[in-house]
Design an enzyme around this catalytic site. Structure first.
Site, PDB file in Angstrom:
ATOM      1  NE  ARG A   1      -3.640  -2.078   2.788  1.00  0.00           N
ATOM      2  CZ  ARG A   1      -4.187  -3.007   2.032  1.00  0.00           C
ATOM      3  NH1 ARG A   1      -4.059  -2.941   0.754  1.00  0.00           N
ATOM      4  NH2 ARG A   1      -4.862  -4.015   2.514  1.00  0.00           N
ATOM      5  CG  ASP A   2       1.669   5.550  -2.211  1.00  0.00           C
ATOM      6  OD1 ASP A   2       1.704   6.461  -1.362  1.00  0.00           O
ATOM      7  OD2 ASP A   2       2.345   5.561  -3.250  1.00  0.00           O
ATOM      8  CB  ILE A   3       3.104   5.634   3.234  1.00  0.00           C
ATOM      9  CG1 ILE A   3       4.106   6.488   2.467  1.00  0.00           C
ATOM     10  CG2 ILE A   3       3.687   4.264   3.556  1.00  0.00           C
ATOM     11  CD1 ILE A   3       5.296   6.925   3.296  1.00  0.00           C
TER      12      ILE A   3
ATOM     13  CG  ASN B   1       5.305   8.956 -11.560  1.00  0.00           C
ATOM     14  OD1 ASN B   1       4.455   9.239 -12.393  1.00  0.00           O
ATOM     15  ND2 ASN B   1       5.025   8.870 -10.277  1.00  0.00           N
TER      16      ASN B   1
ATOM     17  CB  VAL C   1      11.376   6.038  -4.480  1.00  0.00           C
ATOM     18  CG1 VAL C   1      12.214   4.858  -3.996  1.00  0.00           C
ATOM     19  CG2 VAL C   1      10.794   6.803  -3.309  1.00  0.00           C
TER      20      VAL C   1
ATOM     21  CG  HIS D   1       7.734   2.900  -7.769  1.00  0.00           C
ATOM     22  ND1 HIS D   1       8.934   3.573  -7.919  1.00  0.00           N
ATOM     23  CD2 HIS D   1       6.802   3.850  -7.505  1.00  0.00           C
ATOM     24  CE1 HIS D   1       8.741   4.870  -7.753  1.00  0.00           C
ATOM     25  NE2 HIS D   1       7.451   5.070  -7.516  1.00  0.00           N
TER      26      HIS D   1
ATOM     27  CG  HIS E   1       2.240   5.044  -8.503  1.00  0.00           C
ATOM     28  ND1 HIS E   1       2.254   5.503  -7.206  1.00  0.00           N
ATOM     29  CD2 HIS E   1       3.428   5.404  -9.050  1.00  0.00           C
ATOM     30  CE1 HIS E   1       3.400   6.112  -6.980  1.00  0.00           C
ATOM     31  NE2 HIS E   1       4.134   6.068  -8.084  1.00  0.00           N
TER      32      HIS E   1
END
Length: 110
Positions: A28-30, A84, A93, A97, A99
């Site tokens: 999960r994205d924070i 991205n 980062v 990755h 999303h």
């Protein structure tokens, strides 16, 4: 060789995974930008999508299938998948990755 301070390498190694298989994990994205906001990470460090050629065709296919399976496991039928690339593209980062975003708060761009 991954940098010693790579946040996502640490998450891959010891994070709270919502799904893991075939060399990839999802968390999960924070700071969620949608009702459902997951990050899909390869277990091995690759800096950015620009370096996608580091993956064999078979591994790249497994990555895409893992992304789709992660969305399905989250109960999403309509969703957005975003990567991205570089600082100008919003990457903060530098561990590749994806999303996976879905739900009522889905950011609006077309």
């Amino acid at each position: 060789m991954p940098p010693d301070d790579c946040l996502f390498c640490r998450i891959v190694a010891a994070g709270d995974h919502v799904h893991a298989a075939d060399g990839f994990v999802a968390v999960r994205d924070i700071a969620p930008a949608a009702d459902t906001h997951l990050l899909v990470l390869p277990e091995r460090h690759v800096d950015t999508f620009r370096d996608v050629a580091a993956f064999s065709d078979e591994e790249a296919g497994r990555m895409l299938r893992f992304i789709a399976e992660t969305a399905a496991r989250a109960g999403l039928t309509d969703y957005r998948v975003v990567v991205n690339v570089g600082p100008g593209g919003g990457q903060t980062v530098f561990h590749l990755h994806w999303h996976v975003l879905g739900g009522a708060r889905l950011p609006g761009f077309h």
